[in-house]
Design a protein around this motif. Structure first.
Motif, short mmCIF file in Angstrom:
data_model
loop_
_atom_site.label_atom_id
_atom_site.label_comp_id
_atom_site.label_asym_id
_atom_site.label_seq_id
_atom_site.Cartn_x
_atom_site.Cartn_y
_atom_site.Cartn_z
N ASP A 251 -13.35 -18.03 -11.00
CA ASP A 251 -14.75 -18.50 -11.12
C ASP A 251 -15.42 -17.30 -11.80
O ASP A 251 -15.73 -16.21 -11.51
CB ASP A 251 -15.14 -18.49 -9.75
N PRO A 252 -15.98 -17.67 -13.12
CA PRO A 252 -16.65 -16.85 -13.97
C PRO A 252 -17.99 -16.32 -13.39
O PRO A 252 -18.35 -15.35 -13.80
CB PRO A 252 -16.61 -17.53 -15.41
N ARG A 253 -18.51 -17.01 -12.68
CA ARG A 253 -19.85 -16.97 -11.94
C ARG A 253 -19.49 -15.88 -10.91
O ARG A 253 -20.35 -14.64 -10.59
CB ARG A 253 -20.41 -17.89 -11.34
N THR A 254 -18.44 -15.94 -10.05
CA THR A 254 -18.32 -14.96 -9.03
C THR A 254 -17.32 -13.70 -9.16
O THR A 254 -17.17 -12.62 -8.41
CB THR A 254 -18.00 -15.44 -7.70
N GLU A 265 -11.78 -19.82 -15.47
CA GLU A 265 -11.65 -19.12 -16.62
C GLU A 265 -10.38 -18.25 -16.42
O GLU A 265 -10.00 -17.86 -15.68
CB GLU A 265 -12.73 -18.12 -16.94
N ASP A 314 -17.88 -24.62 -20.40
CA ASP A 314 -19.11 -25.88 -20.16
C ASP A 314 -18.78 -26.75 -18.79
O ASP A 314 -19.57 -26.99 -18.05
CB ASP A 314 -19.34 -26.54 -21.19
N HIS A 317 -19.87 -25.44 -15.16
CA HIS A 317 -21.18 -25.46 -15.16
C HIS A 317 -21.60 -26.87 -15.03
O HIS A 317 -22.40 -27.38 -14.12
CB HIS A 317 -21.85 -24.60 -16.07
N ASP A 320 -20.88 -27.94 -11.66
CA ASP A 320 -21.87 -27.45 -10.40
C ASP A 320 -23.27 -28.08 -10.63
O ASP A 320 -23.60 -28.52 -9.34
CB ASP A 320 -22.22 -25.83 -11.00
N ASP A 321 -23.54 -28.58 -11.60
CA ASP A 321 -24.64 -29.49 -11.64
C ASP A 321 -24.78 -30.78 -11.06
O ASP A 321 -25.27 -31.14 -10.25
CB ASP A 321 -25.06 -29.79 -13.35
#
Length: 327
Positions: A251-254, A265, A314, A317, A320-321
């Motif tokens: 998970d590229p955010r965490t 990713e 993309d 995300h 996620d939206d």
């Protein structure tokens, strides 16, 4: 596998330069074919330089009889870039610099030390059992590390590199040209669609087909089909990492691992990754994982699958939206 596996006992202890491999075969098998009409001794002579070489040699030719000797000469004391454009920074001796477009803007260069290319080539040769009884035909540009990966694998295994596809047992087709398959062909690598792989499997079930992840930062093919897997997986997955390479889906955010079949990713780590970009625009530490910017997931057998054919983040995300909207 027998002959390829036994190579470790016959090769010299020092295999961190291409010239050391060529020297070995020139002494071990005088007159054995190497590249086209050149045997290893002749290839060595073609690659001999007089005096000092430049700190950076540029190689633009896609003729193997020009590109290979020119590269070997350039690597003797300096670095080699496969482009008319001069890379930024100061490359180290022994590095190969492959052009890569980043963010659809400027052209940067991947810095690949030749010992890392050799390490990945050894893993490739072992996976597909390259041997001196094979002949390989390469159809790909010489500014592509995937071309060099197969070429160095052939040099490592003592496999003759043919300039004619007829009679070749190994076909490495990276430029979209037609694959001329005959009764002697046993391995075929294509950069093509999953539909083409499926059709090729139907027409030639006896072939070992090779799909994979074309990534300059990972020597051109850090992940590829495993011959031990069921043949149908060639058209549905990109295969497994080559020996010495690790893959993780994150998970590229965490930075947390994703579960099997969960998209994230693709991160890679291993002995065959680049040391960085020539521009120095992105730092890279060999002991850490390299984020690739590619979206995919691993199946239950550790094979990589790209998510919906997308190669960017993309979609993560976007998902996620969507979750936020429905929450």
């Amino acid at each position: 596998m027998g002959e390829t596996a036994a190579l470790a006992h016959r090769l010299p202890a020092r295999t961190d330069t291409l010239l050391s491999l060529i020297d070995h075969w020139a002494k071990a098998f005088p007159g054995a074919p190497a590249l086209g009409a050149l045997d290893y001794a002749a290839l060595r002579n073609e690659s001999t330089h007089d005096g000092d070489t430049a700190a950076l040699t540029t190689v633009e030719s896609h003729d193997p009889l020009v590109a290979v000797p020119s590269t070997l000469i350039g690597l003797a004391d300096g670095a080699v870039a496969f482009s008319a454009q001069t890379p930024a920074g100061n490359p180290s001796p022994g590095e190969l610099l492959f052009p890569v477009r980043r963010d659809l803007k400027e052209t940067d260069f991947v810095r690949m030390p030749q010992n890392r290319l050799i390490a990945m080539a050894m893993a490739l040769a072992k996976r597909y059992e390259f041997s001196r009884d094979d002949r390989i035909y390469l159809s790909g540009p010489f500014d592509d590390p995937g071309t060099w990966l197969a070429l160095v694998a052939a040099i490592y295994a003592g496999t003759p590199i043919s300039l004619d596809p007829e009679g070749a047992t190994l076909l490495w087709i990276l430029d979209g040209s037609d694959a001329v398959v005959d009764s002697r062909t046993r391995v075929l690598h294509l950069r093509t669609t999953s539909e083409t792989f499926a059709d090729m499997h139907r027409r030639h079930p006896e072939l070992t087909l090779v799909n994979g992840l074309a990534l300059p930062e990972g020597c051109g093919l850090p992940i590829c089909s495993d011959p031990r897997d069921p043949p149908h997986t060639v058209s549905t997955t990109l295969g497994r990492p080559l020996g010495g390479t690790e893959v993780m889906i994150v998970d590229p955010r965490t930075g947390m691992d994703r579960l099997l079949y969960e998209a994230g990713e693709v991160w890679l780590r291993g002995k065959g990754l680049m040391t960085g970009y020539a521009s120095g625009s992105r730092a890279f530490e060999a002991a850490r994982f390299l984020p690739t910017g590619i979206l995919g997931y691993l199946d239950s057998e550790g094979r990589l699958v790209l998510s919906d054919g997308k190669s960017d983040l993309d979609a993560i995300h976007d998902d996620d939206d969507d979750d936020a909207d429905t929450g």
